[in-house]
Scaffold this active site. Structure first.
Site, mmCIF file in Angstrom:
data_model
loop_
_atom_site.group_PDB
_atom_site.id
_atom_site.type_symbol
_atom_site.label_atom_id
_atom_site.label_comp_id
_atom_site.label_asym_id
_atom_site.label_seq_id
_atom_site.Cartn_x
_atom_site.Cartn_y
_atom_site.Cartn_z
ATOM 1 N N ASP A 1 -9.183 11.394 -0.355
ATOM 2 C CA ASP A 1 -9.389 12.113 0.554
ATOM 3 C C ASP A 1 -9.658 13.697 0.485
ATOM 4 O OD1 ASP A 1 -6.759 12.831 0.036
ATOM 5 O OD2 ASP A 1 -6.565 13.664 2.116
ATOM 6 N N ASP B 1 -6.600 7.497 -4.431
ATOM 7 C CA ASP B 1 -5.681 8.560 -4.292
ATOM 8 C C ASP B 1 -4.471 7.972 -3.306
ATOM 9 O OD1 ASP B 1 -4.757 11.402 -4.024
ATOM 10 O OD2 ASP B 1 -5.540 11.187 -1.818
ATOM 11 N N ASP C 1 -1.701 10.282 -1.160
ATOM 12 C CA ASP C 1 -1.450 11.136 0.148
ATOM 13 C C ASP C 1 -2.624 11.206 0.755
ATOM 14 O OD1 ASP C 1 1.548 13.054 -0.389
ATOM 15 O OD2 ASP C 1 0.685 11.608 -1.875
#
Length: 214
Positions: A167, A9, A11
């Site tokens: 995250d 991922d 961001d």
């Protein structure tokens, strides 16, 4: 054995982009005469792409055509205002270099729009990733697994050979749906409890741990 590929991922995983997301989103809100949002509010909106971020930040019951206009405006401002405060998490460049030295393939799959993903990766991680993709007609927004499955096929490997690192619960869900190994990071924007509940098989506390995944 180490995984053949590590797909990340963006961001909250590779890059701390929140300060720029706050600045850019509030810039659009201000220009449209809409109320500003706090950093904590905008943090709660991230994870599902810029269009959804703007929908969540806009006043309730804003007409769809105005939301689309706001997102077009957000995209237009992104190249100028989307990078200034963004930076890699401490230890991430070194961790990626170590994975490459081990012979692993590296990828990025984000819910950020595709052009922005390629821009930000070229700026912060030049000549690092084999593939970097964001939401577009070919790559649906996570947790739809088709984007991750497409990238795995492009890399010429099987899902079992891939660790997907993120995250958010969305990241853990897309990894599981695609058959990859879901790895959650403790330094991102969502709580570890969310990652575990969504199926994280491992939580790493700092980027240097990524080189030792087995």
């Amino acid at each position: 054995m180490p995984y053949a590929a590590y797909i990340f991922d963006l961001d909250g995983t590779l890059l701390d982009t929140l300060p720029d997301l706050v600045k850019l989103t509030n810039m659009v809100l201000e220009q449209r005469g809409w109320p500003q949002r706090t950093q904590q509010e905008i943090l709660s909106y991230v994870g599902d792409g810029g269009r959804v971020l703007l929908q969540r930040a806009a006043p309730a019951e804003t007409p769809e055509e105005q939301l689309e206009e706001a997102f077009v405006q957000w995209q237009a401002l992104y190249p100028t205002y989307g990078h200034a405060l963004t930076k890699p998490y401490d230890g991430m460049p070194e961790a990626l270099a170590q994975l490459k030295a081990q012979g692993a393939k590296l990828g990025v799959l984000s819910n950020k729009f595709d052009v922005a993903v390629k821009e930000v990766i070229a700026r912060h991680f030049p000549n690092t990733f084999d593939l970097a993709r964001g939401e577009c007609d070919e790559i649906p927004r996570k947790p739809d697994p088709r984007g991750l499955q497409h990238m795995i096929a492009q890399l010429g490997i099987t899902p079992e050979q891939v660790a997907y690192i993120g995250d958010s619960g969305t990241d853990m869900t897309v990894a599981t749906k695609a058959g990859a190994f879901p790895v959650g990071v403790a330094w991102g924007y969502r709580p570890v409890e969310e990652l575990v509940a969504a199926g994280a098989q491992l939580i790493v506390n700092e980027p240097s741990e990524l080189a030792f995944l087995r």
